[in-house]
Design a protein around this motif. Structure first.
Motif, PDB file in Angstrom:
ATOM      1  N   ILE A   1       0.878  -1.300  -0.209  1.00 42.01           N
ATOM      2  CA  ILE A   1      -0.103  -0.290   0.206  1.00 42.01           C
ATOM      3  C   ILE A   1       1.043   0.718   0.232  1.00 42.01           C
ATOM      4  CG2 ILE A   1      -1.349   1.368   1.106  1.00 42.01           C
ATOM      5  CD1 ILE A   1      -2.545  -1.843   2.556  1.00 42.01           C
ATOM      6  N   ARG A   2       1.709   1.312   0.755  1.00 47.25           N
ATOM      7  CA  ARG A   2       2.909   2.332   0.867  1.00 47.25           C
ATOM      8  C   ARG A   2       3.360   2.947  -0.356  1.00 47.25           C
ATOM      9  NH1 ARG A   2       6.080   1.821   6.918  1.00 47.25           N
ATOM     10  NH2 ARG A   2       3.848   2.989   7.325  1.00 47.25           N
ATOM     11  N   LYS A   3       3.818   1.453  -0.461  1.00 49.29           N
ATOM     12  CA  LYS A   3       4.688   1.625  -1.974  1.00 49.29           C
ATOM     13  C   LYS A   3       3.758   2.368  -2.952  1.00 49.29           C
ATOM     14  CE  LYS A   3       8.978  -0.139  -3.535  1.00 49.29           C
ATOM     15  NZ  LYS A   3      10.016  -1.589  -2.761  1.00 49.29           N
ATOM     16  N   MET A   4       2.505   2.309  -3.737  1.00 47.90           N
ATOM     17  CA  MET A   4       2.469   1.704  -4.473  1.00 47.90           C
ATOM     18  C   MET A   4       1.691   3.252  -5.043  1.00 47.90           C
ATOM     19  SD  MET A   4      -2.201   1.690  -5.260  1.00 47.90           S
ATOM     20  CE  MET A   4      -2.306   2.567  -3.709  1.00 47.90           C
ATOM     21  N   ARG A   5       1.297   3.974  -3.277  1.00 48.14           N
ATOM     22  CA  ARG A   5       1.216   5.292  -2.677  1.00 48.14           C
ATOM     23  C   ARG A   5       2.076   6.333  -3.379  1.00 48.14           C
ATOM     24  NH1 ARG A   5      -0.780   9.624  -3.740  1.00 48.14           N
ATOM     25  NH2 ARG A   5      -2.450  10.264  -3.556  1.00 48.14           N
ATOM     26  N   SER A   6       3.322   5.712  -2.918  1.00 44.62           N
ATOM     27  CA  SER A   6       4.791   6.933  -3.018  1.00 44.62           C
ATOM     28  C   SER A   6       5.180   6.298  -4.703  1.00 44.62           C
ATOM     29  CB  SER A   6       5.479   6.621  -2.022  1.00 44.62           C
ATOM     30  OG  SER A   6       6.498   5.234  -2.437  1.00 44.62           O
ATOM     31  N   GLU A   7       5.295   5.503  -5.571  1.00 45.57           N
ATOM     32  CA  GLU A   7       5.656   5.349  -6.099  1.00 45.57           C
ATOM     33  C   GLU A   7       4.892   5.405  -7.603  1.00 45.57           C
ATOM     34  OE1 GLU A   7       9.480   3.156  -6.235  1.00 45.57           O
ATOM     35  OE2 GLU A   7       9.551   4.387  -4.889  1.00 45.57           O
ATOM     36  N   ILE A   8       3.933   5.443  -7.418  1.00 46.54           N
ATOM     37  CA  ILE A   8       2.835   5.320  -9.268  1.00 46.54           C
ATOM     38  C   ILE A   8       3.993   6.623  -9.221  1.00 46.54           C
ATOM     39  CG2 ILE A   8       0.465   6.174  -8.512  1.00 46.54           C
ATOM     40  CD1 ILE A   8       0.310   3.064  -9.114  1.00 46.54           C
ATOM     41  N   LYS A   9       3.161   6.183 -10.433  1.00 45.76           N
ATOM     42  CA  LYS A   9       3.247   8.296 -11.506  1.00 45.76           C
ATOM     43  C   LYS A   9       2.156   8.614 -12.199  1.00 45.76           C
ATOM     44  CE  LYS A   9       8.550   8.307 -10.746  1.00 45.76           C
ATOM     45  NZ  LYS A   9       8.307   7.320 -10.397  1.00 45.76           N
ATOM     46  N   LEU A  10       1.142   9.894 -12.799  1.00 44.37           N
ATOM     47  CA  LEU A  10       0.469   9.596 -13.609  1.00 44.37           C
ATOM     48  C   LEU A  10       1.598   9.874 -14.992  1.00 44.37           C
ATOM     49  CD1 LEU A  10      -2.147  11.360 -12.307  1.00 44.37           C
ATOM     50  CD2 LEU A  10      -1.952   9.125 -12.886  1.00 44.37           C
ATOM     51  N   CYS A  11       1.452   9.837 -16.058  1.00 41.77           N
ATOM     52  CA  CYS A  11       2.336   9.315 -17.328  1.00 41.77           C
ATOM     53  C   CYS A  11       1.885  10.557 -17.403  1.00 41.77           C
ATOM     54  CB  CYS A  11       1.268   8.466 -18.441  1.00 41.77           C
ATOM     55  SG  CYS A  11       2.495   8.664 -20.203  1.00 41.77           S
ATOM     56  N   LYS A  12       2.811  11.380 -17.642  1.00 40.33           N
ATOM     57  CA  LYS A  12       2.729  12.886 -18.173  1.00 40.33           C
ATOM     58  C   LYS A  12       2.075  13.612 -19.421  1.00 40.33           C
ATOM     59  CE  LYS A  12       7.735  12.717 -21.134  1.00 40.33           C
ATOM     60  NZ  LYS A  12       8.734  13.505 -21.095  1.00 40.33           N
ATOM     61  N   HIS A  13       1.654  12.577 -20.392  1.00 38.11           N
ATOM     62  CA  HIS A  13       0.650  12.315 -21.825  1.00 38.11           C
ATOM     63  C   HIS A  13      -0.144  12.331 -20.947  1.00 38.11           C
ATOM     64  CE1 HIS A  13       4.297  13.296 -23.980  1.00 38.11           C
ATOM     65  NE2 HIS A  13       5.160  12.255 -23.859  1.00 38.11           N
ATOM     66  N   CYS A  14      -0.976  10.959 -20.960  1.00 36.64           N
ATOM     67  CA  CYS A  14      -1.893  10.668 -20.591  1.00 36.64           C
ATOM     68  C   CYS A  14      -2.365  10.578 -19.401  1.00 36.64           C
ATOM     69  CB  CYS A  14      -2.488   8.850 -21.311  1.00 36.64           C
ATOM     70  SG  CYS A  14      -1.453   8.057 -20.158  1.00 36.64           S
TER      71      CYS A  14
ATOM     72  N   VAL B   1      -1.382   5.912 -14.865  1.00 35.80           N
ATOM     73  CA  VAL B   1      -0.862   5.561 -13.632  1.00 35.80           C
ATOM     74  C   VAL B   1       0.164   4.715 -14.700  1.00 35.80           C
ATOM     75  CG1 VAL B   1      -2.547   5.280 -11.964  1.00 35.80           C
ATOM     76  CG2 VAL B   1      -1.827   3.532 -12.619  1.00 35.80           C
ATOM     77  N   SER B   2       1.164   4.511 -13.629  1.00 35.36           N
ATOM     78  CA  SER B   2       3.147   3.982 -14.411  1.00 35.36           C
ATOM     79  C   SER B   2       3.358   3.893 -12.894  1.00 35.36           C
ATOM     80  CB  SER B   2       2.737   4.928 -15.732  1.00 35.36           C
ATOM     81  OG  SER B   2       4.387   4.578 -15.892  1.00 35.36           O
ATOM     82  N   ASP B   3       4.636   3.203 -13.534  1.00 37.37           N
ATOM     83  CA  ASP B   3       5.516   3.499 -12.750  1.00 37.37           C
ATOM     84  C   ASP B   3       6.567   3.938 -13.367  1.00 37.37           C
ATOM     85  OD1 ASP B   3       4.681   1.525 -11.629  1.00 37.37           O
ATOM     86  OD2 ASP B   3       4.891  -0.523 -12.335  1.00 37.37           O
ATOM     87  N   THR B   4       6.850   4.605 -14.697  1.00 39.93           N
ATOM     88  CA  THR B   4       7.713   5.383 -15.322  1.00 39.93           C
ATOM     89  C   THR B   4       7.227   6.691 -15.695  1.00 39.93           C
ATOM     90  OG1 THR B   4       7.332   4.288 -17.345  1.00 39.93           O
ATOM     91  CG2 THR B   4       9.319   3.937 -16.155  1.00 39.93           C
ATOM     92  N   GLU B   5       7.979   7.525 -16.015  1.00 36.61           N
ATOM     93  CA  GLU B   5       7.286   9.048 -16.968  1.00 36.61           C
ATOM     94  C   GLU B   5       5.941   8.777 -17.270  1.00 36.61           C
ATOM     95  OE1 GLU B   5       9.291  12.941 -16.492  1.00 36.61           O
ATOM     96  OE2 GLU B   5       8.894  12.759 -14.130  1.00 36.61           O
ATOM     97  N   GLU B   6       6.285   8.371 -18.593  1.00 36.34           N
ATOM     98  CA  GLU B   6       5.637   7.547 -19.610  1.00 36.34           C
ATOM     99  C   GLU B   6       5.464   6.544 -19.924  1.00 36.34           C
ATOM    100  OE1 GLU B   6       8.058   8.334 -23.092  1.00 36.34           O
ATOM    101  OE2 GLU B   6       6.126   9.042 -23.964  1.00 36.34           O
ATOM    102  N   CYS B   7       3.528   6.716 -20.057  1.00 31.40           N
ATOM    103  CA  CYS B   7       3.257   4.520 -19.401  1.00 31.40           C
ATOM    104  C   CYS B   7       3.492   3.990 -20.731  1.00 31.40           C
ATOM    105  CB  CYS B   7       1.779   5.312 -19.316  1.00 31.40           C
ATOM    106  SG  CYS B   7       1.075   5.360 -20.791  1.00 31.40           S
ATOM    107  N   GLU B   8       3.400   2.046 -20.603  1.00 35.68           N
ATOM    108  CA  GLU B   8       3.361   1.689 -21.661  1.00 35.68           C
ATOM    109  C   GLU B   8       3.131   2.207 -22.795  1.00 35.68           C
ATOM    110  OE1 GLU B   8       3.614  -2.813 -20.844  1.00 35.68           O
ATOM    111  OE2 GLU B   8       4.574  -1.323 -18.539  1.00 35.68           O
ATOM    112  N   VAL B   9       2.021   2.431 -22.437  1.00 31.92           N
ATOM    113  CA  VAL B   9       0.729   2.218 -23.701  1.00 31.92           C
ATOM    114  C   VAL B   9       1.871   3.747 -24.677  1.00 31.92           C
ATOM    115  CG1 VAL B   9      -1.169   3.280 -24.636  1.00 31.92           C
ATOM    116  CG2 VAL B   9      -0.888   1.342 -22.866  1.00 31.92           C
ATOM    117  N   CYS B  10       2.117   5.088 -23.534  1.00 34.42           N
ATOM    118  CA  CYS B  10       2.860   5.968 -24.408  1.00 34.42           C
ATOM    119  C   CYS B  10       4.001   5.489 -25.536  1.00 34.42           C
ATOM    120  CB  CYS B  10       2.701   7.622 -23.876  1.00 34.42           C
ATOM    121  SG  CYS B  10       1.002   7.811 -23.537  1.00 34.42           S
ATOM    122  N   ARG B  11       4.657   4.869 -25.030  1.00 34.62           N
ATOM    123  CA  ARG B  11       6.163   4.271 -24.719  1.00 34.62           C
ATOM    124  C   ARG B  11       6.191   4.191 -25.910  1.00 34.62           C
ATOM    125  NH1 ARG B  11       7.971   3.254 -19.380  1.00 34.62           N
ATOM    126  NH2 ARG B  11       7.411   1.193 -20.357  1.00 34.62           N
ATOM    127  N   ASP B  12       4.825   2.933 -26.506  1.00 32.78           N
ATOM    128  CA  ASP B  12       4.889   1.645 -27.447  1.00 32.78           C
ATOM    129  C   ASP B  12       5.124   2.268 -29.170  1.00 32.78           C
ATOM    130  OD1 ASP B  12       4.599  -0.161 -28.985  1.00 32.78           O
ATOM    131  OD2 ASP B  12       2.974  -0.889 -27.963  1.00 32.78           O
TER     132      ASP B  12
END
Lengths: 205, 205
Positions: free
Chosen positions: B48-61, B64-75
């Motif tokens: 719970i703690r990790k999800m809330r602190s690590e999860i990011k919103l994709c800067k394009h769309c 939620v994502s683990d990186t600045e840009e989500c998997e879909v946007c990177r594809d």
């Protein structure tokens, strides 16, 4: 289903271990936490961690407690010669909620259930017998579920203590057969404690 | 109800904040965790703690994502000139699950709902307009709930972009009126994307 984040997936996996929670409910919990302030998640995580590490079992009755001895066992106004034997702490809470019982408890932590691999040695029956031998206990009230397993446990306990100087009673059969203690309404539960009968009358020997 | 431990009470209070969870369910969760190994609680709290602190919103769309840009946007194999506008990430997951959409997404994070105090400025409409102005987007597909609020949001978005060089379509009305996107079966949902129609045909102007 594929999740867009490994952290989200982890939370969903952990949440769906909880009883009655599937993947969809777990996802709903996770998205709720993502929508809320970070403090909500923080508090939930902290309270879980704290509960698991800080909570103790009372050394007398095995109910949960924040201290070595639970509130009920510490209370000198209660009748310590009367011990209500229950399956788990939900039952303690249910009986406490009726406000009609002034004795103390003994939490077995389960009932004898060969199907689930739970034998007499896996629950706190030995500890109950020791309490009766050591403490000044006049009566034990068996308040176990009215199921096959509950009845088996009652018979076993009665056999273990029948040569000791203690009265064994069981809560009255106002509780419907097949139901668990915790789901009984308060009036029925309260009456079943007041109308308790000697073991032999209840189990018809 | 009185609880025998403050830590137990805290956990129950925190659990019952989750959607659809009352005190009795929260107690069931807590007792389950007490019965299980300490690791189960530890892992739940940590995830719970990790999800809330690590999860990011994709800067394009804004999914939620683990990186600045989500998997879909990177594809790079996906069609980045086709943008599906949805209310939340549950909708992204539902559409991804149909395996019939090859474009990218734009997650609004809600729909316009004056009753709940959510205006156009509270959801990512401005960001959508900026994306259309900046990126090479040919078409947006409105895949919002077929409710009053969803329709209002569709009209608003159509108004905002109608002078821009972008085609606006909406998913076909195979989705039954009053239902949310996430609960629609995959065939209906898949078909509603394939059979999308220009905005004016759907909203009958």
């Amino acid at each position: 289903m594929n999740y867009p984040s490994i952290h989200l997936e982890n939370v969903i996996n952990e949440f769906s271990k909880l009883p009655g929670v599937g993947n969809r409910t777990a996802l709903r919990f996770a998205l709720y936490l993502l929508d809320e302030d970070e403090r909500t998640s923080e508090q939930l995580a902290e309270s879980i961690r704290k509960m698991r590490s800080e909570i103790k079992l009372c050394k007398h009755c095995f109910s949960v407690s924040d201290t070595e001895e639970c509130e009920v066992c510490r209370d000198t106004h209660r009748n310590h010669s009367l011990v209500c034997v229950v399956e788990n702490i939900r039952d303690v809470m249910a009986i406490e909620n009726t406000n009609s019982y002034n004795g103390v408890y003994h939490v077995l932590g389960g009932v004898i259930s060969p199907v689930d691999g739970i034998g007499a040695g896996d629950i706190k029956i030995k500890e109950l017998v020791e309490r009766i031998a050591k403490e000044d206990i006049e009566e034990i009230i068996l308040a176990l579920p009215t199921t096959m397993e509950g009845d088996t446990t009652c018979f076993y306990i009665n056999k273990m203590v029948k040569d000791m100087d203690v009265k064994v009673s069981a809560i009255a059969r106002g509780v419907s057969i097949g139901d668990n203690i915790e789901y009984t309404d308060e009036v029925t539960l309260s009456r079943s404690i007041l109308n308790r009968l000697p073991f032999d009358k209840i189990y018809g020997r």
